[in-house]
Design a protein around this motif. Structure first.
Motif, PDB file in Angstrom:
ATOM      1  N   UNK A 257      21.116 -42.271 -47.223  1.00 43.11           N
ATOM      2  CA  UNK A 257      19.693 -41.952 -47.022  1.00 43.11           C
ATOM      3  C   UNK A 257      18.400 -41.394 -47.006  1.00 43.11           C
ATOM      4  N   UNK A 258      17.235 -41.747 -46.625  1.00 41.82           N
ATOM      5  CA  UNK A 258      16.286 -41.222 -46.731  1.00 41.82           C
ATOM      6  C   UNK A 258      16.022 -40.070 -46.604  1.00 41.82           C
ATOM      7  N   UNK A 259      16.612 -39.692 -44.906  1.00 41.94           N
ATOM      8  CA  UNK A 259      16.037 -38.754 -44.276  1.00 41.94           C
ATOM      9  C   UNK A 259      16.546 -38.132 -42.808  1.00 41.94           C
ATOM     10  N   UNK A 260      16.478 -37.372 -42.312  1.00 37.88           N
ATOM     11  CA  UNK A 260      16.913 -37.421 -40.814  1.00 37.88           C
ATOM     12  C   UNK A 260      18.395 -37.654 -40.817  1.00 37.88           C
ATOM     13  N   UNK A 261      18.777 -37.531 -39.454  1.00 34.61           N
ATOM     14  CA  UNK A 261      20.496 -37.303 -39.070  1.00 34.61           C
ATOM     15  C   UNK A 261      21.421 -38.743 -39.038  1.00 34.61           C
ATOM     16  N   UNK A 262      20.462 -39.869 -39.675  1.00 35.58           N
ATOM     17  CA  UNK A 262      21.085 -41.254 -39.295  1.00 35.58           C
ATOM     18  C   UNK A 262      22.449 -40.826 -39.571  1.00 35.58           C
ATOM     19  N   UNK A 263      22.945 -40.719 -40.939  1.00 34.70           N
ATOM     20  CA  UNK A 263      23.941 -40.527 -40.732  1.00 34.70           C
ATOM     21  C   UNK A 263      25.617 -39.817 -40.708  1.00 34.70           C
ATOM     22  N   UNK A 264      25.146 -38.313 -39.622  1.00 37.05           N
ATOM     23  CA  UNK A 264      26.132 -37.798 -39.041  1.00 37.05           C
ATOM     24  C   UNK A 264      25.819 -38.846 -37.759  1.00 37.05           C
ATOM     25  N   UNK A 265      25.305 -38.807 -37.388  1.00 41.01           N
ATOM     26  CA  UNK A 265      24.959 -39.934 -36.127  1.00 41.01           C
ATOM     27  C   UNK A 265      25.942 -41.106 -36.322  1.00 41.01           C
ATOM     28  N   UNK A 266      25.989 -42.241 -37.588  1.00 38.01           N
ATOM     29  CA  UNK A 266      26.104 -43.474 -36.618  1.00 38.01           C
ATOM     30  C   UNK A 266      27.966 -42.667 -37.556  1.00 38.01           C
ATOM     31  N   UNK A 267      28.045 -42.574 -38.992  1.00 38.78           N
ATOM     32  CA  UNK A 267      29.587 -41.918 -38.691  1.00 38.78           C
ATOM     33  C   UNK A 267      30.737 -41.223 -37.742  1.00 38.78           C
TER      34      UNK A 267
END
Ligand code: FO1
Length: 329
Positions: A257-267
């Motif tokens: 991911x480029x930045x921010x919490x997207x990965x944690x939220x998606x996982x």
């Protein structure tokens, strides 16, 4: 005319240098309001305000929230006072019956101002006070946003996703908490379980939003869970997205991911944290813009470019790729 869906920093970073491709006069931005809170009595709309301050040339580009060069004397004094009074730090939710008293409000987004847990700049606070006062005078969030957009000299049309309150709540092993408690109050640390958009089932898309969604739609590299998810959770918006042309820019390069919490939220919500997961989250998207080094292949048209968004030249390049994707969609 083109309509952008904005939340967090992804879409604002795309808009920051996109004017030659998407002229502001012909651009509408629909902003997420699931992140909104009531804090210290102010209604705070972070995703609306990032676009507002960007358009007004007054955005703090270090943080991508708050006003450029703002001071925070009132905020600092709230902390000094709480310390001196021996009051425990926040986030401090108001009591259950206070959550829905007064103006119409989604549950569990209303916080006390004691030791204010979000840093509110002094000039930023003036915006929240004006917004809250106009809401209390009986205007809708759409109408208030128009007033603020005029005050900031915006050439773009800026719309909240709904006039009805929606609160993004995160389930964690430490309990259910508002997105801002999780992100700002706890540094995004408790692991994410389910995400709820409280109020979304009853919320309605406004007539202005539905008209805007008749046009081709661009979803910038925002996080699909908490930035775009609340909008897609409103029936009328989801239906409109299926009917119109939609192009989305991935906030990932493969699974980075480029930045921010997207990965944690998606996982946490059971979606693969990757470009493939973004595509699965957007069944209504007709084409994608992916980074040139992203190995993902999709079942929909792809336009590739360097999707880094660090300056205006980057935004211009990615905006041109979006334009090509709109043609390919
Ligand atoms: N983000 C932080 O990380 N810390 C803060 O203290 C903070 C205060 C704040 C105040 C007003 C505002 O409009 C946004 C603010 N943000 C802060 C940003 C915000 O938490 C999120 O980045 C957005 O909700 C995501 O779009």
């Amino acid at each position: 005319m083109v309509t952008f869906l904005a939340g967090g920093t992804g879409t604002p970073k795309l808009l920051a240098g996109a004017d030659d491709v998407f002229s502001p006069e012909e651009t509408t931005v629909v902003a997420n309001t699931g992140d909104d809170v009531e804090l210290s009595g102010h209604v705070i709309c972070p995703d609306l305000d990032t676009v507002l301050f960007l358009g007004g040339g007054d955005l703090d580009r270090e943080t991508w929230w708050g006003r450029d060069g703002d001071t925070a004397e009132t905020h600092d004094e709230l902390h000094r006072l709480a310390d001196a009074a021996g009051l425990e730090d926040g986030p401090r939710y108001l009591a259950g019956e206070k959550q829905t008293a007064g103006r119409e409000i989604a549950r569990w987004r209303r916080f006390s101002g004691v030791a204010e847990f979000m840093r509110i700049g002094d000039r930023d606070r003036a915006v929240h006070l004006t917004r809250t006062s106009l809401l209390d005078e009986g205007q809708s969030l759409t109408a208030v946003t128009r007033v603020l957009a005029d005050a900031f000299g915006l050439d773009r049309t800026l719309l909240p996703m709904s006039d009805d309150p929606v609160a993004t709540l995160i389930d964690t092993p430490s309990g259910t908490m508002h997105f801002q408690e999780w992100w700002v109050g706890r540094n995004g640390e408790p692991p994410v379980g389910a995400v709820e958009f409280r109020g979304a089932a009853a919320a309605e898309a406004t007539a202005s939003v539905l008209t805007a969604l008749d046009e081709p739609v661009v979803i910038g590299p925002s996080n699909p869970v908490t930035s775009i998810g609340p909008m897609a959770a409103i029936d009328g918006i989801e239906r409109a997205l299926h009917e119109t042309t939609v192009v989305a820019v991935s906030p990932f390069v493969g699974d980075e991911v480029f930045s921010g919490p997207a990965a944690e939220l998606m996982a946490g919500t059971g979606v693969e944290p990757s470009t493939a997961g973004v595509a699965a989250s957007y069944p209504f998207a007709d084409a994608f813009v992916l980074d040139e080094s992203d190995p993902t292949d999709l079942d929909r048209p792809i336009v590739r470019t360097d999707t880094t968004l660090a300056d205006a030249a980057d935004s211009d390049r990615v905006a041109r790729a979006v334009d090509r994707a709109l043609e390919a969609a």
